[in-house]
Design a protein around this motif. Sequence first.
Motif, PDB file in Angstrom:
ATOM      1  N   SER A  90       0.855  -1.187   0.000  1.00  0.00           N
ATOM      2  CA  SER A  90       0.000   0.000   0.000  1.00  0.00           C
ATOM      3  C   SER A  90       0.890   1.236   0.000  1.00  0.00           C
ATOM      4  O   SER A  90       2.082   1.163   0.324  1.00  0.00           O
ATOM      5  N   MET A  91       0.329   2.374  -0.339  1.00  0.00           N
ATOM      6  CA  MET A  91       1.102   3.612  -0.306  1.00  0.00           C
ATOM      7  C   MET A  91       1.553   3.943   1.121  1.00  0.00           C
ATOM      8  O   MET A  91       2.604   4.553   1.322  1.00  0.00           O
ATOM      9  N   GLN A  92       0.771   3.532   2.096  1.00  0.00           N
ATOM     10  CA  GLN A  92       1.168   3.753   3.493  1.00  0.00           C
ATOM     11  C   GLN A  92       2.420   2.940   3.823  1.00  0.00           C
ATOM     12  O   GLN A  92       3.318   3.425   4.517  1.00  0.00           O
ATOM     13  N   LEU A 142      -1.520  10.168   0.884  1.00  0.00           N
ATOM     14  CA  LEU A 142      -2.222  10.882   1.957  1.00  0.00           C
ATOM     15  C   LEU A 142      -3.730  10.621   1.935  1.00  0.00           C
ATOM     16  O   LEU A 142      -4.475  11.238   2.697  1.00  0.00           O
ATOM     17  N   ARG A 143      -4.150   9.706   1.087  1.00  0.00           N
ATOM     18  CA  ARG A 143      -5.579   9.367   1.039  1.00  0.00           C
ATOM     19  C   ARG A 143      -5.999   8.764   2.368  1.00  0.00           C
ATOM     20  O   ARG A 143      -5.277   7.978   2.976  1.00  0.00           O
ATOM     21  N   GLY A 144      -7.198   9.124   2.809  1.00  0.00           N
ATOM     22  CA  GLY A 144      -7.704   8.606   4.070  1.00  0.00           C
ATOM     23  C   GLY A 144      -7.695   9.670   5.161  1.00  0.00           C
ATOM     24  O   GLY A 144      -7.394  10.847   4.915  1.00  0.00           O
ATOM     25  N   ARG A 145      -8.005   9.256   6.357  1.00  0.00           N
ATOM     26  CA  ARG A 145      -8.049  10.180   7.499  1.00  0.00           C
ATOM     27  C   ARG A 145      -6.679  10.829   7.700  1.00  0.00           C
ATOM     28  O   ARG A 145      -5.653  10.163   7.682  1.00  0.00           O
ATOM     29  N   ASN A 146      -6.685  12.156   7.887  1.00  0.00           N
ATOM     30  CA  ASN A 146      -5.436  12.859   8.153  1.00  0.00           C
ATOM     31  C   ASN A 146      -5.161  12.905   9.653  1.00  0.00           C
ATOM     32  O   ASN A 146      -6.066  13.123  10.463  1.00  0.00           O
ATOM     33  N   LEU A 147      -3.900  12.674  10.001  1.00  0.00           N
ATOM     34  CA  LEU A 147      -3.475  12.788  11.396  1.00  0.00           C
ATOM     35  C   LEU A 147      -2.729  14.100  11.541  1.00  0.00           C
ATOM     36  O   LEU A 147      -1.626  14.263  11.020  1.00  0.00           O
ATOM     37  N   ASP A 148      -3.347  15.048  12.246  1.00  0.00           N
ATOM     38  CA  ASP A 148      -2.781  16.391  12.331  1.00  0.00           C
ATOM     39  C   ASP A 148      -1.408  16.396  12.994  1.00  0.00           C
ATOM     40  O   ASP A 148      -0.605  17.311  12.745  1.00  0.00           O
TER      41      ASP A 148
END
Length: 273
Positions: A90-92, A142-148
């Motif tokens: 996956s990209m992650q 960066l697709r998906g929920r962003n973690l600030d």
Amino acid sequence: MSDLLQQIAAAKQYIQGFSATRPLAGIILGSGLGGLVEDITDRIEIPYADIPYFPESTVEGHQGRLILGNMQGRPVVAMAGRFHYYEGFSMQQVTFPVRVMQALGVQTLLVSNAAGGMNTAFKVGDLMIIRDHINLQPEHPLRGRNLDTLGPRFPDMSEPYAKTLINKAKEIAAANNIPVHTGVYVGVQGPTFETRAEYKFMHIIGGDAVGMSTVPEVIVAVHAGLKVFAMSVITDLGIREEDNVITHEEVLQAAAEAAPKLTRIFRELIQSL
């Protein structure tokens, strides 16, 4: 805490068990360019398979080791071998090491790759400083929920490659009589090399070189607030003659022959940090 933050923390803790030194710079080495690690002194080498949540590289020319040590008196962490989306990650997963580098303290990321040239001024073995890129990969890291805590939801990409580092690299190249080009890198999925029509299309839309990596790592590095410098070794030509067939072995050979020039630029760039 999210799963990603827990995974980053676990990998960081494992790596810091070998060295508590905070690396100033991170280095990602592309196909056939792993020899740069020989310039790293006081080396500690950790196989990717031993690091929690790290994937394992499956591509020839990518050694699969994380290197901790010093280069030109600066603490660094280097990836001898990277991960690609086409390998099935996956990209992650592809970009996870960049997250870990940032957690370890890295402020500047240096990236290298082997790329196909589309600019008629390029020859096999030339070096191209990447000044910008075009993202044609089918998934976004960066697709998906962003973690600030890791970075903003909408990171600015107007200058993904730091102009200060580009200018310094040009100075280093000139001082060492190393010819360099600057250009736009097109990131694609792979693993097939491009058709002649695809090369033509990517040159028309503004690309000077094309490859199957770099763009995801750079996006995540920018998201994390790192300064980025990237350089391509032109290992084949998309403007090739009709009977010139590209093989991975030829790509590795061309990269290995150009590696000393890239190594010198990287080494002196790190010294300037």
